[in-house]
Motif scaffolding. Structure first.
Motif, mmCIF file in Angstrom:
data_model
loop_
_atom_site.group_PDB
_atom_site.id
_atom_site.type_symbol
_atom_site.label_atom_id
_atom_site.label_comp_id
_atom_site.label_asym_id
_atom_site.label_seq_id
_atom_site.Cartn_x
_atom_site.Cartn_y
_atom_site.Cartn_z
ATOM 1 N N HIS A 1 -31.451 4.606 41.390
ATOM 2 C CA HIS A 1 -31.085 6.021 41.343
ATOM 3 C C HIS A 1 -29.572 6.129 41.217
ATOM 4 O O HIS A 1 -28.827 5.423 41.904
ATOM 5 N N PHE A 2 -29.126 7.009 40.333
ATOM 6 C CA PHE A 2 -27.702 7.192 40.084
ATOM 7 C C PHE A 2 -27.256 8.589 40.506
ATOM 8 O O PHE A 2 -28.067 9.506 40.614
ATOM 9 N N GLU A 3 -25.961 8.725 40.727
ATOM 10 C CA GLU A 3 -25.412 10.026 41.085
ATOM 11 C C GLU A 3 -25.521 11.003 39.920
ATOM 12 O O GLU A 3 -25.803 12.187 40.111
ATOM 13 N N ARG A 4 -25.343 10.515 38.683
ATOM 14 C CA ARG A 4 -25.342 11.395 37.516
ATOM 15 C C ARG A 4 -26.515 11.120 36.570
ATOM 16 O O ARG A 4 -27.177 12.042 36.127
ATOM 17 N N ALA A 5 -26.741 9.884 36.250
ATOM 18 C CA ALA A 5 -27.771 9.537 35.265
ATOM 19 C C ALA A 5 -29.166 9.576 35.890
ATOM 20 O O ALA A 5 -29.320 9.496 37.113
ATOM 21 N N PRO A 6 -30.203 9.680 35.054
ATOM 22 C CA PRO A 6 -31.579 9.631 35.568
ATOM 23 C C PRO A 6 -31.889 8.243 36.132
ATOM 24 O O PRO A 6 -31.230 7.258 35.791
ATOM 25 N N GLU A 7 -32.892 8.166 36.988
ATOM 26 C CA GLU A 7 -33.285 6.872 37.534
ATOM 27 C C GLU A 7 -33.738 5.945 36.418
ATOM 28 O O GLU A 7 -34.186 6.376 35.357
ATOM 29 N N GLU A 8 -33.618 4.636 36.667
ATOM 30 C CA GLU A 8 -33.896 3.668 35.609
ATOM 31 C C GLU A 8 -34.370 2.364 36.245
ATOM 32 O O GLU A 8 -34.007 2.043 37.376
ATOM 33 N N ARG A 9 -35.189 1.621 35.500
ATOM 34 C CA ARG A 9 -35.719 0.358 36.009
ATOM 35 C C ARG A 9 -34.957 -0.824 35.397
ATOM 36 O O ARG A 9 -34.680 -0.857 34.202
ATOM 37 N N PHE A 10 -34.652 -1.799 36.259
ATOM 38 C CA PHE A 10 -34.005 -3.038 35.844
ATOM 39 C C PHE A 10 -34.751 -4.219 36.452
ATOM 40 O O PHE A 10 -35.427 -4.079 37.471
#
Length: 402
Positions: free
Chosen positions: A143-152
């Motif tokens: 989860h990021f402050e600005r960007a959408p959540e993303e999987r790594f």
């Protein structure tokens, strides 16, 4: 690790993060670097590139570029209140020796070279930061402050001694060991009287002021004071409060204190930090790993931070490429790096008070020791006095992997 699971998020765009990205890219990984600053941080203070760190630069093909961007510092001079030289130690001529390394470069200039070398294959996201991490068997949801959540597939924290990402995953587990020293860094105008020596002045009260050359026509200055180990880390952001605090602490210090204080009053950036080390019992938790200062800051006093960052990024990437399972890779990374880190963090007894005496008598004794140490015969015998343990690791050869 299958090709579809070779996407790695790296937090921090200083030295360790881009160095790690470079090697991961070589081994076929897709990398994203998130940096909370709005852009690449330029400038910064002088850093040494020694031993294993220098060997990593060679393997990256970056040593000539770093040499071309060096600060031009010719050595270290300890000076008295009147500015006269007490003792001097010329820059080292090898990979590791000397208080001033043969390769001295500004932190920001080195970061710029590393980012430039990785920009085509690494996605850089400035002005954002990680706010949450959820791990499962397949990867990490970030989860990021600005960007959408993303999987790594993996996340690596390379965001410094006060790593926010480390805190999200490891909590208070890694211990920050205070050295009882507070240092403020800033850039001031260069004058005709300045030369290319690193000048160091010690004043009673556990205070010191240093002036160092840079390749941009300015001077990098520091003001340090022994504070005791219990003092909290300084709050950043209030420049006026920092400047008032410095004037209260250093007003009567002598030498070029008025010039430095006036220069700091006009400086656009001041950075005050409580100097310490990170003693983390482990450098990974599931699919999240630590590298550089976030894992094992040895403190600026050690002279080893940049070399640890470069070597750590190289070894971590190589171990990930050499193993199918990230858990085996993380174990290999710790096994190889732990002894190197332990030696780098093993500072000389009395550090940092030894170089920042509390009394006038202590300052006099310190200068007397330096005078003796700088004489030709003693200097040859005491080469290790100012030489960090920069060669205490044999870097593996991962060339066959990428």
């Amino acid at each position: 690790m299958a090709n579809s699971h070779r996407r790695v998020l790296i937090c921090g765009a200083s030295i360790a993060g881009p160095a790690l990205a470079y090697w991961l890219n070589r081994y076929g990984y897709e990398t994203v670097i998130v940096e909370r600053a709005p852009g690449l941080r330029s400038g910064g203070q002088n850093v040494d590139v020694r031993g294993a760190g220098r060997e990593v630069l060679r393997r990256m093909g970056l040593e000539p570029a770093v040499r071309a961007a060096t600060t031009g510092e010719v050595g270290t001079r300890f000076v008295g209140r009147d500015g006269r030289t007490v003792a001097e130690f010329p820059a080292g001529r090898g990979d590791s020796d000397g208080a001033t390394a043969e390769l001295e470069i500004l932190r920001g200039d080195l970061a710029e070279l590393l980012v430039g070398r990785t920009a085509e294959r690494t996605e850089y996201r400035f002005g954002d930061r990680v706010t949450g991490v959820e791990q499962d068997a397949e990867g990490v949801i970030v989860h990021f402050e600005r960007a959408p959540e993303e999987r790594f597939a993996l996340v690596v924290a390379a965001d410094g001694i006060g790593s926010r990402t480390r805190g999200l995953v490891f909590g208070d587990e890694p211990q920050i060991r205070s050295l009882g020293l507070e240092t403020t860094y800033g850039t001031i105008p260069r004058t005709a009287a300045d030369d290319d020596w690193w000048r160091w002045y010690s004043a009673p009260g556990g205070r010191s002021i240093t002036l160092r050359p840079d390749p941009h026509g300015t001077i990098r200055a520091t003001m340090s004071v022994v504070t005791g180990r219990g003092r909290p880390r300084p709050e950043r952001g209030d420049l006026d409060a920092q400047r008032r605090r410095l004037r209260e602490t250093f007003a009567d210090a002598g030498w070029e204190v008025a010039r430095v204080l006036d220069g700091f009053d006009r400086a656009e950036e001041l950075y005050t930090d409580a100097i310490g080390q990170v003693r983390a019992p482990r450098w990974s938790n599931g699919r999240v790993a630590l590298v550089g200062d976030a894992a094992y800051c040895a403190s600026p006093v050690s002279g080893m931070g940049t070399s640890l960052a470069l070597a750590g990024g190289y070894v971590l990437a190589g171990e990930l490429a050499a193993h199918v399972d990230h858990r085996d890779a993380f174990r290999g990374y710790e096994r190889l790096m732990r002894p190197y880190v332990a030696q780098a963090q093993n500072l000389p007894p009395g550090t940092p008070r030894l170089a920042n005496p509390a009394s006038r008598l202590g300052v006099g004794v310190f200068r007397g020791v330096l005078r003796v140490a700088s004489t030709p015969v003693v200097a040859r015998l005491a080469t290790g006095l100012f030489t960090p343990p920069a060669d205490a690791i044999e870097l593996p050869d991962y060339a066959h992997l990428g």
